[in-house]
Scaffold this active site. Sequence first.
Site, PDB file in Angstrom:
ATOM      1  N   THR A   9       0.836  -1.200   0.000  1.00  0.00           N
ATOM      2  CA  THR A   9       0.000   0.000   0.000  1.00  0.00           C
ATOM      3  C   THR A   9       0.867   1.245   0.000  1.00  0.00           C
ATOM      4  O   THR A   9       1.974   1.238   0.539  1.00  0.00           O
ATOM      5  CB  THR A   9      -0.941   0.051   1.230  1.00  0.00           C
ATOM      6  OG1 THR A   9      -1.746   1.242   1.137  1.00  0.00           O
ATOM      7  CG2 THR A   9      -0.201   0.074   2.555  1.00  0.00           C
ATOM      8  N   GLY A  13      -2.355   6.108   6.043  1.00  0.00           N
ATOM      9  CA  GLY A  13      -3.445   5.930   7.019  1.00  0.00           C
ATOM     10  C   GLY A  13      -3.731   4.452   7.243  1.00  0.00           C
ATOM     11  O   GLY A  13      -3.848   3.977   8.379  1.00  0.00           O
ATOM     12  N   LYS A  14      -3.811   3.714   6.134  1.00  0.00           N
ATOM     13  CA  LYS A  14      -4.006   2.260   6.224  1.00  0.00           C
ATOM     14  C   LYS A  14      -2.848   1.627   6.979  1.00  0.00           C
ATOM     15  O   LYS A  14      -3.043   0.785   7.845  1.00  0.00           O
ATOM     16  CB  LYS A  14      -3.961   1.633   4.816  1.00  0.00           C
ATOM     17  CG  LYS A  14      -5.208   1.677   4.024  1.00  0.00           C
ATOM     18  CD  LYS A  14      -4.973   0.834   2.760  1.00  0.00           C
ATOM     19  CE  LYS A  14      -6.086   1.026   1.772  1.00  0.00           C
ATOM     20  NZ  LYS A  14      -5.877   0.276   0.526  1.00  0.00           N
ATOM     21  N   ASP A  71      -7.938  -3.788  -0.471  1.00  0.00           N
ATOM     22  CA  ASP A  71      -8.686  -2.851  -1.307  1.00  0.00           C
ATOM     23  C   ASP A  71      -9.951  -2.557  -0.532  1.00  0.00           C
ATOM     24  O   ASP A  71     -10.659  -3.466  -0.097  1.00  0.00           O
ATOM     25  CB  ASP A  71      -9.002  -3.438  -2.685  1.00  0.00           C
ATOM     26  CG  ASP A  71      -9.425  -2.329  -3.638  1.00  0.00           C
ATOM     27  OD1 ASP A  71      -8.613  -1.408  -3.870  1.00  0.00           O
ATOM     28  OD2 ASP A  71     -10.567  -2.353  -4.131  1.00  0.00           O
ATOM     29  N   SER A  72     -10.189  -1.282  -0.320  1.00  0.00           N
ATOM     30  CA  SER A  72     -11.274  -0.911   0.578  1.00  0.00           C
ATOM     31  C   SER A  72     -12.016   0.292   0.033  1.00  0.00           C
ATOM     32  O   SER A  72     -11.573   0.925  -0.920  1.00  0.00           O
ATOM     33  CB  SER A  72     -10.691  -0.616   1.966  1.00  0.00           C
ATOM     34  OG  SER A  72      -9.532   0.194   1.868  1.00  0.00           O
ATOM     35  N   LYS A 177     -11.536   2.475  16.800  1.00  0.00           N
ATOM     36  CA  LYS A 177     -11.870   2.274  15.372  1.00  0.00           C
ATOM     37  C   LYS A 177     -11.361   0.902  14.912  1.00  0.00           C
ATOM     38  O   LYS A 177     -12.092   0.146  14.280  1.00  0.00           O
ATOM     39  CB  LYS A 177     -11.267   3.380  14.490  1.00  0.00           C
ATOM     40  CG  LYS A 177     -11.549   3.130  13.010  1.00  0.00           C
ATOM     41  CD  LYS A 177     -10.906   4.103  12.039  1.00  0.00           C
ATOM     42  CE  LYS A 177     -11.032   3.552  10.616  1.00  0.00           C
ATOM     43  NZ  LYS A 177     -10.298   4.305   9.605  1.00  0.00           N
TER      44      LYS A 177
HETATM   45  P1  ITT Z   1      -3.378   1.596  -1.839  1.00  0.00           P
HETATM   46  O1  ITT Z   1      -4.122   1.087  -3.058  1.00  0.00           O
HETATM   47  O2  ITT Z   1      -1.981   2.015  -2.141  1.00  0.00           O
HETATM   48  O3  ITT Z   1      -3.491   0.666  -0.673  1.00  0.00           O
HETATM   49  P2  ITT Z   1      -5.495   3.565  -1.773  1.00  0.00           P
HETATM   50  O4  ITT Z   1      -5.816   4.687  -0.840  1.00  0.00           O
HETATM   51  O5  ITT Z   1      -5.506   3.846  -3.247  1.00  0.00           O
HETATM   52  O6  ITT Z   1      -4.082   2.963  -1.330  1.00  0.00           O
HETATM   53  P3  ITT Z   1      -7.776   1.800  -2.079  1.00  0.00           P
HETATM   54  O7  ITT Z   1      -7.692   1.727  -3.553  1.00  0.00           O
HETATM   55  O8  ITT Z   1      -8.079   0.542  -1.317  1.00  0.00           O
HETATM   56  O9  ITT Z   1      -6.424   2.349  -1.434  1.00  0.00           O
HETATM   57  O10 ITT Z   1      -8.828   2.916  -1.700  1.00  0.00           O
HETATM   58  C1  ITT Z   1      -9.343   2.961  -0.445  1.00  0.00           C
HETATM   59  C2  ITT Z   1     -10.016   4.301  -0.243  1.00  0.00           C
HETATM   60  O11 ITT Z   1     -11.249   4.079   0.464  1.00  0.00           O
HETATM   61  C3  ITT Z   1      -9.176   5.181   0.656  1.00  0.00           C
HETATM   62  O12 ITT Z   1      -8.278   5.978  -0.117  1.00  0.00           O
HETATM   63  C4  ITT Z   1     -10.236   5.985   1.374  1.00  0.00           C
HETATM   64  O13 ITT Z   1     -10.702   7.004   0.548  1.00  0.00           O
HETATM   65  C5  ITT Z   1     -11.369   4.980   1.522  1.00  0.00           C
HETATM   66  N1  ITT Z   1     -11.232   4.244   2.792  1.00  0.00           N
HETATM   67  C6  ITT Z   1     -10.877   2.936   2.939  1.00  0.00           C
HETATM   68  N2  ITT Z   1     -10.792   2.601   4.232  1.00  0.00           N
HETATM   69  C7  ITT Z   1     -11.101   3.713   4.915  1.00  0.00           C
HETATM   70  C8  ITT Z   1     -11.163   4.011   6.282  1.00  0.00           C
HETATM   71  O14 ITT Z   1     -10.859   3.113   7.208  1.00  0.00           O
HETATM   72  N3  ITT Z   1     -11.503   5.249   6.640  1.00  0.00           N
HETATM   73  C9  ITT Z   1     -11.786   6.176   5.713  1.00  0.00           C
HETATM   74  N4  ITT Z   1     -11.726   6.001   4.411  1.00  0.00           N
HETATM   75  C10 ITT Z   1     -11.391   4.768   3.996  1.00  0.00           C
END
Ligand code: ITT
Length: 199
Positions: A9, A13-14, A71-72, A177
Amino acid sequence: MATRIIFATGNEGKMREIREILKGLNLEIVSMKEAGIERDAEETGTTFEENALIKARSIAGLTYDIVMADDSGLEIDALNKEPGIYSARYLGEDTSYDIKNTTLLNRMKAVPEPRRTARFVCALAAILPTGEELVVRGEVEGRIAYEMKGKYGFGYDPIFYLPQYGCTSAELLPEKKNAISHRGKALTQMYKLLSEREI
Ligand code: ITT
């Protein structure tokens, strides 16, 4: 024998949450950057699970460590599950979350309370040194708030209201959280799967 998990990633934040949740595993948890790997896999999948696997596979061949990726995103029922798998890309990857969140709040302005349901989803993929692939999913249900609130977390946390706690997920302390979040649930499931294996 694997000694590390490399998490694919670029989202800090993740990464913070993942380190905290997996700290009980007897394995070092490092980001791609810390492992000296630079990859930005194209998320061409149509589901959270597919995209999590795409990200994990993009670095699995480069290391003997365990590789993981999540992926979230946020699914808002009244907006046809938007932004969903496009949560990071919504309104453009570089657009601030102040703007993304304000836009979603405006789009939800006329939506009455019972129809403000939403959920955070996290698909988490792991690829073991044996090549075995594991995928789990965690979800947390909530509602879209009427204004942004809270300073913790990241992304869409300030507009995600948790009725059972009477606050947004950005108002919850990080430990709290992690105990209830989509990512926390997915990582807990993965933790169990890994603990059952000789890794
Ligand atoms: P990586 O692919 O590099 O891991 P990314 O931010 O692009 O980073 P994703 O494609 O999985 O990751 O997108 C996830 C998005 O969903 C993230 O950027 C946030 O906007 C939102 N999101 C996911 N989990 C969240 C959380 O716990 N709190 C708030 N927003 C969240």
